[in-house]
Design an enzyme around this catalytic site. Structure first.
Site, PDB file in Angstrom:
ATOM      1  N   ARG A 153       0.746  -1.010  -0.003  1.00  0.00           N
ATOM      2  CA  ARG A 153       0.413   0.214   0.321  1.00  0.00           C
ATOM      3  C   ARG A 153       0.800   1.507  -0.276  1.00  0.00           C
ATOM      4  NH1 ARG A 153      -4.824   0.889  -2.088  1.00  0.00           N
ATOM      5  NH2 ARG A 153      -5.281  -1.255  -1.385  1.00  0.00           N
TER       6      ARG A 153
ATOM      7  N   HIS B 233      -4.726  -3.977   5.089  1.00  0.00           N
ATOM      8  CA  HIS B 233      -4.846  -2.798   3.144  1.00  0.00           C
ATOM      9  C   HIS B 233      -3.416  -2.805   3.300  1.00  0.00           C
ATOM     10  CE1 HIS B 233      -5.969   1.272   2.527  1.00  0.00           C
ATOM     11  NE2 HIS B 233      -6.734   0.361   1.562  1.00  0.00           N
ATOM     12  N   CYS B 234      -2.948  -2.938   4.633  1.00  0.00           N
ATOM     13  CA  CYS B 234      -1.488  -2.019   4.098  1.00  0.00           C
ATOM     14  C   CYS B 234      -0.534  -3.020   2.920  1.00  0.00           C
ATOM     15  CB  CYS B 234      -0.875  -2.289   5.333  1.00  0.00           C
ATOM     16  SG  CYS B 234      -1.395  -0.910   6.855  1.00  0.00           S
ATOM     17  N   ALA B 235      -1.319  -3.847   2.913  1.00  0.00           N
ATOM     18  CA  ALA B 235      -0.322  -4.886   2.302  1.00  0.00           C
ATOM     19  C   ALA B 235      -0.707  -5.678   1.425  1.00  0.00           C
ATOM     20  CB  ALA B 235       0.147  -6.539   3.572  1.00  0.00           C
TER      21      ALA B 235
END
Length: 362
Positions: free
Chosen positions: A113, A354-356
């Site tokens: 992300r 979400h970050c990944a």
């Protein structure tokens, strides 16, 4: 050191100078806009973590297993591309679904992300990559490979790479797909990313990059975690003018995260979107009785990912809160399967699903 170990609020309406893309002072024939995450995808991009220096051998193995689980869950709904050097340590391709493709692009860490490409669509219908240059969250972590991922992906796909004039991460800004952005001041108006640039200048450049007309700034927290408090662990746009935020009913004055979260809520309650309408705010309670015991564990339901036909979200072992979060997302994303995963190794590392992940729109 984990990602978490490592200010006045304001609203800005962007002026005419924030309507084009390209180098300062130049004009381009196209206007670009980042589609909402829930719009149809061509694929999901993810990154393979390899840094023992960041995680240690045991934790790295657990994080890698979590990345496999997320990739396989998403691949049941849309194609997944894993970015990884061909000979990346720990990469066992047999553990992945057949719907996961591998691109030989070297990585340091998993946070696609932030270091991956921000895809935007032009008025001609074509895709480009708006380059929010990644510098390891203000040079807090080595990023020799991750800092090159967005340009490499753009080159592989034959897409134009548009310099935003900013250093930062997509996890630090939300866009509702209809002209409104939301961000914490702490991770953008910061000497470790954009020295000498004001909030107005940064908002204008983000607006140009993402195709937005208005920025809603909330203060955030500087220096308490590696990201300087990315918005995507606290609040997300579900649709135009509609925000989902996770926080408790009462402020804990001794907890800077609680104070900052309630400051963001106050900003949202007073804000209007790019069309001048009050925001619709949906609140989600914090989980309490979770598996993890570390004080810096990120138990964010908000850090979910919307893919074609599904929402991939975490569960943390608090049965009541997990079920409530699932029901809330099912109501907000009707017709999509809700898939809950145990991603505790990512929460212990300061991030989430979400970050990944990073979506490539159709």
């Amino acid at each position: 050191m984990t990602r978490r170990d490592m200010i006045k609020a304001g609203l800005i309406t962007l002026g005419a100078g924030a309507t084009g893309c390209g180098r300062a002072g130049s004009a381009t024939p196209l206007h670009y806009e980042m589609p909402l995450e829930s719009a149809p995808h061509r694929r999901t991009l993810m990154q393979w973590p390899v840094s023992i220096g960041v995680y240690g051998a045991r934790d790295l193995a657990a994080v890698q297993s979590t990345i496999i689980a997320i990739a396989n869950a998403i691949s049941a709904h849309e194609p997944v591309v894993l970015l990884a050097a061909y000979d990346a340590p720990g990469l066992d391709r047999s553990r992945f679904s057949r719907q996961v493709e591998f691109w030989d692009i070297a990585t340091d860490d998993l946070w696609c992300r932030d270091s991956g490409p921000t895809f935007v669509r032009g008025t001609d219908g074509g895709l480009a990559v708006a380059h929010l240059r990644f510098n390891g969250w203000g040079n807090k972590q080595r990023h020799a490979n991750d800092g090159l991922i967005a340009p490499k992906v753009a080159a592989r796909l034959g897409l134009k790479l548009i310099d935003s004039g900013l250093v930062g991460e997509q996890g630090g800004v939300e866009h509702d797909g209809a002209g409104t952005m939301l961000a914490h001041v702490s991770c953008w108006v910061n000497r470790n990313r954009n020295p000498g640039q004001s909030a107005d200048q940064i908002a204008a450049r983000l607006g140009t990059a993402l195709g937005a007309r208005k920025m809603i700034w909330a203060p955030g927290v500087k220096g308490a975690d590696i990201t300087d408090y990315h918005i995507d662990s606290l609040a997300r746009f579900v649709g135009p003018g509609r925000v989902l935020i996770q926080l408790d009913d009462e402020i804990d004055r001794d907890d800077p995260w609680s104070v900052a979260a309630h400051e963001t809520l106050t900003v949202l309650e007073r804000a209007t979107d790019a069309g001048g309408h009050k925001l619709e705010i949906v609140r989600l309670p914090e989980p309490v009785d979770i598996r993890a015991r570390a004080d810096d564990f990120v138990s964010s339901y908000i850090n979910y990912y919307v893919c074609n036909g599904a929402v991939i979200m975490p569960q943390f072992g608090d049965a009541r809160a997990d079920a409530g979060a699932r029901d809330t997302l099912a109501a907000l994303y009707p017709g999509r399967e809700i898939v809950q995963l145990d991603i505790d190794p990512l929460g212990a590392s300061g991030g989430g699903i979400h970050c990944a992940t990073q979506q490539q729109p159709l």
